[in-house]
Write a protein that holds these residues in place. Structure first.
Motif, PDB file in Angstrom:
ATOM      1  N   THR A  72      48.618 -22.723 -15.137  1.00 62.29           N
ATOM      2  CA  THR A  72      47.206 -23.098 -15.026  1.00 62.29           C
ATOM      3  C   THR A  72      46.380 -22.350 -16.061  1.00 62.29           C
ATOM      4  OG1 THR A  72      47.459 -23.489 -12.658  1.00 62.29           O
ATOM      5  CG2 THR A  72      45.212 -23.168 -13.488  1.00 62.29           C
ATOM      6  N   VAL A  73      46.684 -21.070 -16.240  1.00 56.84           N
ATOM      7  CA  VAL A  73      45.994 -20.283 -17.261  1.00 56.84           C
ATOM      8  C   VAL A  73      46.220 -20.895 -18.638  1.00 56.84           C
ATOM      9  CG1 VAL A  73      45.981 -18.061 -18.466  1.00 56.84           C
ATOM     10  CG2 VAL A  73      46.027 -18.131 -15.964  1.00 56.84           C
ATOM     11  N   ALA A  74      47.446 -21.302 -18.909  1.00 54.69           N
ATOM     12  CA  ALA A  74      47.762 -21.884 -20.212  1.00 54.69           C
ATOM     13  C   ALA A  74      46.955 -23.152 -20.459  1.00 54.69           C
ATOM     14  CB  ALA A  74      49.262 -22.181 -20.298  1.00 54.69           C
ATOM     15  N   LEU A  75      46.832 -23.997 -19.426  1.00 53.55           N
ATOM     16  CA  LEU A  75      46.061 -25.234 -19.569  1.00 53.55           C
ATOM     17  C   LEU A  75      44.592 -24.943 -19.823  1.00 53.55           C
ATOM     18  CD1 LEU A  75      47.622 -27.451 -16.751  1.00 53.55           C
ATOM     19  CD2 LEU A  75      47.690 -27.903 -19.202  1.00 53.55           C
ATOM     20  N   ARG A  76      44.051 -23.961 -19.100  1.00 53.91           N
ATOM     21  CA  ARG A  76      42.629 -23.627 -19.279  1.00 53.91           C
ATOM     22  C   ARG A  76      42.382 -23.008 -20.651  1.00 53.91           C
ATOM     23  NH1 ARG A  76      39.002 -22.789 -14.390  1.00 53.91           N
ATOM     24  NH2 ARG A  76      39.987 -24.077 -12.804  1.00 53.91           N
ATOM     25  N   ILE A  77      43.288 -22.161 -21.101  1.00 56.22           N
ATOM     26  CA  ILE A  77      43.150 -21.570 -22.430  1.00 56.22           C
ATOM     27  C   ILE A  77      43.173 -22.663 -23.489  1.00 56.22           C
ATOM     28  CG2 ILE A  77      44.327 -20.169 -24.180  1.00 56.22           C
ATOM     29  CD1 ILE A  77      42.805 -18.492 -22.222  1.00 56.22           C
ATOM     30  N   ASP A  78      44.069 -23.633 -23.340  1.00 59.07           N
ATOM     31  CA  ASP A  78      44.143 -24.741 -24.301  1.00 59.07           C
ATOM     32  C   ASP A  78      42.829 -25.515 -24.333  1.00 59.07           C
ATOM     33  OD1 ASP A  78      46.700 -24.060 -24.966  1.00 59.07           O
ATOM     34  OD2 ASP A  78      47.660 -25.601 -23.720  1.00 59.07           O
ATOM     35  N   ALA A  79      42.251 -25.762 -23.151  1.00 52.28           N
ATOM     36  CA  ALA A  79      40.987 -26.502 -23.091  1.00 52.28           C
ATOM     37  C   ALA A  79      39.860 -25.713 -23.759  1.00 52.28           C
ATOM     38  CB  ALA A  79      40.628 -26.799 -21.635  1.00 52.28           C
ATOM     39  N   LEU A  80      39.808 -24.409 -23.530  1.00 51.55           N
ATOM     40  CA  LEU A  80      38.769 -23.570 -24.139  1.00 51.55           C
ATOM     41  C   LEU A  80      38.956 -23.482 -25.651  1.00 51.55           C
ATOM     42  CD1 LEU A  80      38.673 -20.703 -21.489  1.00 51.55           C
ATOM     43  CD2 LEU A  80      36.834 -22.342 -21.952  1.00 51.55           C
ATOM     44  N   MET A  81      40.203 -23.492 -26.108  1.00 53.35           N
ATOM     45  CA  MET A  81      40.461 -23.482 -27.548  1.00 53.35           C
ATOM     46  C   MET A  81      39.996 -24.778 -28.197  1.00 53.35           C
ATOM     47  SD  MET A  81      44.211 -21.610 -27.717  1.00 53.35           S
ATOM     48  CE  MET A  81      44.396 -21.912 -29.473  1.00 53.35           C
ATOM     49  N   LYS A  82      40.210 -25.902 -27.521  1.00 54.73           N
ATOM     50  CA  LYS A  82      39.767 -27.186 -28.074  1.00 54.73           C
ATOM     51  C   LYS A  82      38.243 -27.261 -28.161  1.00 54.73           C
ATOM     52  CE  LYS A  82      43.720 -30.116 -26.923  1.00 54.73           C
ATOM     53  NZ  LYS A  82      44.680 -29.064 -26.557  1.00 54.73           N
ATOM     54  N   LEU A  83      37.552 -26.529 -27.274  1.00 57.24           N
ATOM     55  CA  LEU A  83      36.092 -26.482 -27.308  1.00 57.24           C
ATOM     56  C   LEU A  83      35.574 -25.501 -28.351  1.00 57.24           C
ATOM     57  CD1 LEU A  83      35.369 -26.510 -23.472  1.00 57.24           C
ATOM     58  CD2 LEU A  83      34.759 -28.321 -25.097  1.00 57.24           C
ATOM     59  N   GLY A  84      36.477 -24.763 -28.982  1.00 58.38           N
ATOM     60  CA  GLY A  84      36.059 -23.793 -29.983  1.00 58.38           C
ATOM     61  C   GLY A  84      35.489 -22.523 -29.396  1.00 58.38           C
ATOM     62  N   LEU A  85      35.772 -22.245 -28.122  1.00 58.85           N
ATOM     63  CA  LEU A  85      35.211 -21.084 -27.451  1.00 58.85           C
ATOM     64  C   LEU A  85      36.167 -19.904 -27.388  1.00 58.85           C
ATOM     65  CD1 LEU A  85      33.471 -22.908 -24.464  1.00 58.85           C
ATOM     66  CD2 LEU A  85      32.419 -22.102 -26.576  1.00 58.85           C
TER      67      LEU A  85
ATOM     68  N   GLU B 220      31.511 -27.196 -16.932  1.00 60.14           N
ATOM     69  CA  GLU B 220      31.127 -28.570 -17.281  1.00 60.14           C
ATOM     70  C   GLU B 220      31.755 -28.991 -18.606  1.00 60.14           C
ATOM     71  OE1 GLU B 220      26.964 -29.226 -17.325  1.00 60.14           O
ATOM     72  OE2 GLU B 220      26.659 -28.623 -15.234  1.00 60.14           O
ATOM     73  N   MET B 221      31.754 -28.080 -19.600  1.00 62.53           N
ATOM     74  CA  MET B 221      32.347 -28.415 -20.894  1.00 62.53           C
ATOM     75  C   MET B 221      33.851 -28.636 -20.765  1.00 62.53           C
ATOM     76  SD  MET B 221      30.424 -26.227 -23.881  1.00 62.53           S
ATOM     77  CE  MET B 221      30.344 -24.632 -23.066  1.00 62.53           C
ATOM     78  N   VAL B 222      34.515 -27.793 -19.975  1.00 65.39           N
ATOM     79  CA  VAL B 222      35.959 -27.933 -19.799  1.00 65.39           C
ATOM     80  C   VAL B 222      36.296 -29.238 -19.092  1.00 65.39           C
ATOM     81  CG1 VAL B 222      37.961 -26.973 -18.627  1.00 65.39           C
ATOM     82  CG2 VAL B 222      36.424 -25.461 -19.853  1.00 65.39           C
ATOM     83  N   ILE B 223      35.564 -29.538 -18.030  1.00 60.82           N
ATOM     84  CA  ILE B 223      35.805 -30.777 -17.283  1.00 60.82           C
ATOM     85  C   ILE B 223      35.523 -32.000 -18.142  1.00 60.82           C
ATOM     86  CG2 ILE B 223      34.974 -32.195 -15.346  1.00 60.82           C
ATOM     87  CD1 ILE B 223      34.534 -29.577 -13.817  1.00 60.82           C
ATOM     88  N   GLY B 224      34.486 -31.889 -18.985  1.00 61.20           N
ATOM     89  CA  GLY B 224      34.110 -33.028 -19.822  1.00 61.20           C
ATOM     90  C   GLY B 224      34.965 -33.223 -21.053  1.00 61.20           C
ATOM     91  N   ALA B 225      35.791 -32.216 -21.399  1.00 66.00           N
ATOM     92  CA  ALA B 225      36.629 -32.345 -22.573  1.00 66.00           C
ATOM     93  C   ALA B 225      37.680 -33.435 -22.361  1.00 66.00           C
ATOM     94  CB  ALA B 225      37.325 -31.023 -22.881  1.00 66.00           C
ATOM     95  N   PRO B 226      37.935 -34.304 -23.361  1.00 68.91           N
ATOM     96  CA  PRO B 226      38.858 -35.430 -23.193  1.00 68.91           C
ATOM     97  C   PRO B 226      40.236 -35.033 -22.720  1.00 68.91           C
ATOM     98  CG  PRO B 226      37.638 -35.611 -25.254  1.00 68.91           C
ATOM     99  CD  PRO B 226      37.327 -34.270 -24.681  1.00 68.91           C
ATOM    100  N   THR B 227      40.716 -33.860 -23.117  1.00 68.46           N
ATOM    101  CA  THR B 227      42.099 -33.472 -22.779  1.00 68.46           C
ATOM    102  C   THR B 227      42.142 -32.545 -21.572  1.00 68.46           C
ATOM    103  OG1 THR B 227      41.979 -31.609 -24.306  1.00 68.46           O
ATOM    104  CG2 THR B 227      42.849 -33.705 -25.154  1.00 68.46           C
ATOM    105  N   ALA B 228      40.997 -32.399 -20.895  1.00 68.88           N
ATOM    106  CA  ALA B 228      40.931 -31.393 -19.828  1.00 68.88           C
ATOM    107  C   ALA B 228      41.021 -31.986 -18.432  1.00 68.88           C
ATOM    108  CB  ALA B 228      39.634 -30.585 -19.970  1.00 68.88           C
ATOM    109  N   ALA B 229      41.436 -33.243 -18.320  1.00 67.46           N
ATOM    110  CA  ALA B 229      41.405 -33.906 -17.019  1.00 67.46           C
ATOM    111  C   ALA B 229      42.249 -33.193 -15.980  1.00 67.46           C
ATOM    112  CB  ALA B 229      41.868 -35.346 -17.180  1.00 67.46           C
ATOM    113  N   LYS B 230      43.351 -32.553 -16.411  1.00 66.59           N
ATOM    114  CA  LYS B 230      44.253 -31.926 -15.445  1.00 66.59           C
ATOM    115  C   LYS B 230      44.022 -30.422 -15.325  1.00 66.59           C
ATOM    116  CE  LYS B 230      47.907 -35.352 -16.163  1.00 66.59           C
ATOM    117  NZ  LYS B 230      49.321 -35.570 -16.507  1.00 66.59           N
ATOM    118  N   VAL B 231      43.003 -29.894 -16.015  1.00 70.57           N
ATOM    119  CA  VAL B 231      42.777 -28.457 -15.990  1.00 70.57           C
ATOM    120  C   VAL B 231      42.094 -28.054 -14.711  1.00 70.57           C
ATOM    121  CG1 VAL B 231      41.612 -26.570 -17.134  1.00 70.57           C
ATOM    122  CG2 VAL B 231      42.667 -28.344 -18.496  1.00 70.57           C
TER     123      VAL B 231
END
Length: 415
Positions: free
Chosen positions: A49-62, A404-415
């Motif tokens: 789960t941590v890995a998925l969230r980190i990936d989502a935050l990286m895609k957001l540039g955060l 909100e940004m993580v949930i709204g990210a296109p690849t973050a549906a399963k995060v």
């Protein structure tokens, strides 16, 4: 929750409110790199789960990788930290006769800035049109797109209803009353706009630059007007209607007969502001026949003090005493660790601050002043624009907005 995560939770308190340590991004906001394993242990989340969230935050540039941790055998683990330069915010300092804007990274480090001599009395459209054009120019200069802008923070020289971002009956801002500042930017930037009183954002900027570990601070601006920004328990205090810290209109007995522009008499601002001191010195010069002393502004008074004019020095020292009289009550109510004196009249240096200290240290309870520091602003003219950037950063990086940004990210549906 482990002891280390509790420490991080305690550490993640901003001047705008508390955040939640279990959110990965809030943990990483302290700038310290951590591995997925460390984050998993701190939050109790599964490593996957941590890995998925980190990936989502990286895609957001955060968030971004910052190298490998020390290996204890096998392949080194990757570490991650906040990507300070991944996204940016805009800070805007609107003064009575100037506008200064800056683009900063997510740590508050200024990347580019510019300013212009514009009178706020020219009205919101003129001022904000310049801000919009200059903001685009700064973003272009940095090679940034408007989409990289996470939030905009704006400080105005008058009362502001923070919840709506609208100025409320500002005395020196004709045409601004209840003007929808955030709404004006809506068609230009797809980013939230936060608006606050200029003294509040100066308090944020001063704390960020000079007193990051101090949770109880009062910033006093002494210029055309007098006001204060109050940080208590690490949180900026605005009050019920946003007028917390409005010490300029507290009654001072010495000036009982002196009229104030607010309609009352004896207000601190009518006695100790730059224009008030200018009037006092001009009247004194006229009554005594002294030449070469006709100050109009705070800066004129400061120049007289720097030039060694004894009459001006005495007037500034008395202004400090008057301010100290009001701050003595504030010390009893709020018990700050630090009182910072800023604004244009603070450039008079120790003469103003000496008057403040003389009264506060004499009249306050010894326990309240045992460790109290009363000092000149270290941020100086940078306090407001830096505070505007921090206003934007604290909002943009709040737990709810990150989620909100993580949930709204296109690849973050399963995060």
């Amino acid at each position: 929750m482990t002891d280390i995560s509790r420490t991080d939770q305690d550490r993640h308190i901003t001047a705008l409110g508390s955040s939640v340590a279990s959110d990965l991004f809030q943990i990483l906001r302290d700038g310290r790199p951590r591995t997925r394993t460390e984050l998993s242990a701190m939050t109790g989340l599964a490593r996957s789960t941590v890995a998925l969230r980190i990936d989502a935050l990286m895609k957001l540039g955060l968030v971004g990788p910052v190298g490998d941790a020390v290996s204890t055998g096998g392949r080194p683990s990757s570490q991650f930290a906040i990507a300070a330069s991944g996204r940016v915010v805009l800070g805007v300092d609107v003064g009575a006769s100037h506008v200064r804007i800056a683009v900063s990274d997510l740590t508050g480090r200024i990347q580019a800035e510019t300013s212009e001599r514009i009178r706020v009395a020219e009205g919101p459209e003129a001022v904000l049109t310049w801000v919009s054009g200059a903001a685009h120019d700064l973003l272009d200069q940095l090679g940034r797109a408007p989409a990289d802008l996470l939030a905009i923070g704006i400080g105005l020289p008058g009362p502001v209803e923070h919840s709506s971002g609208r100025p409320i009956n500002p005395p020196i801002m004709p045409g601004w009353d209840r003007f929808d500042v955030p709404g004006w930017f809506r068609g230009t930037f797809d980013a939230p706009v936060l608006v606050d009183n200029d003294v509040n954002i100066m308090a944020l900027g001063e704390r960020e630059l000079s007193w990051p570990e101090v949770d109880h601070l009062i910033f006093v601006k002494v210029a055309t007007g007098i006001g204060s920004g109050v940080i208590s328990g690490g949180i900026l205090q605005r009050g019920a209607q946003g007028t917390a810290g409005d010490i300029g209109h507290v009654h001072v007995a010495r000036g009982a007969d002196v009229p104030c522009q607010c309609g009352n008499r004896g207000c601190l601002e009518a006695l100790a502001s730059g224009p008030a001191l200018g009037r006092e010195l001009r009247d004194l010069a006229g009554a005594t026949g002294m030449s070469g002393m006709a100050p109009e502004s705070s800066q004129d008074v400061v120049e007289l003090v720097k030039g060694g004019n004894i009459t001006a020095i005495q007037a500034v020292r008395q202004a400090g005493r008057d301010i100290g009289e009001v701050l003595t009550t504030c010390v009893s109510l709020i018990n700050p660790s630090v009182i910072v004196i800023g604004g244009s009249l603070a450039q008079a240096g120790e003469h103003l601050i000496a008057g403040v200290r003389e009264i506060v240290y004499t009249r306050s309870m010894p326990l309240a002043t045992e460790h109290l520091q009363i000092t000149q602003s270290k941020a100086g003219a940078d306090a407001a624009v830096l505070g505007a950037c921090m206003l934007a950063i604290h909002h943009a990086l709040s737990p709810s907005n990150i989620e909100e940004m993580v949930i709204g990210a296109p690849t973050a549906a399963k995060v």
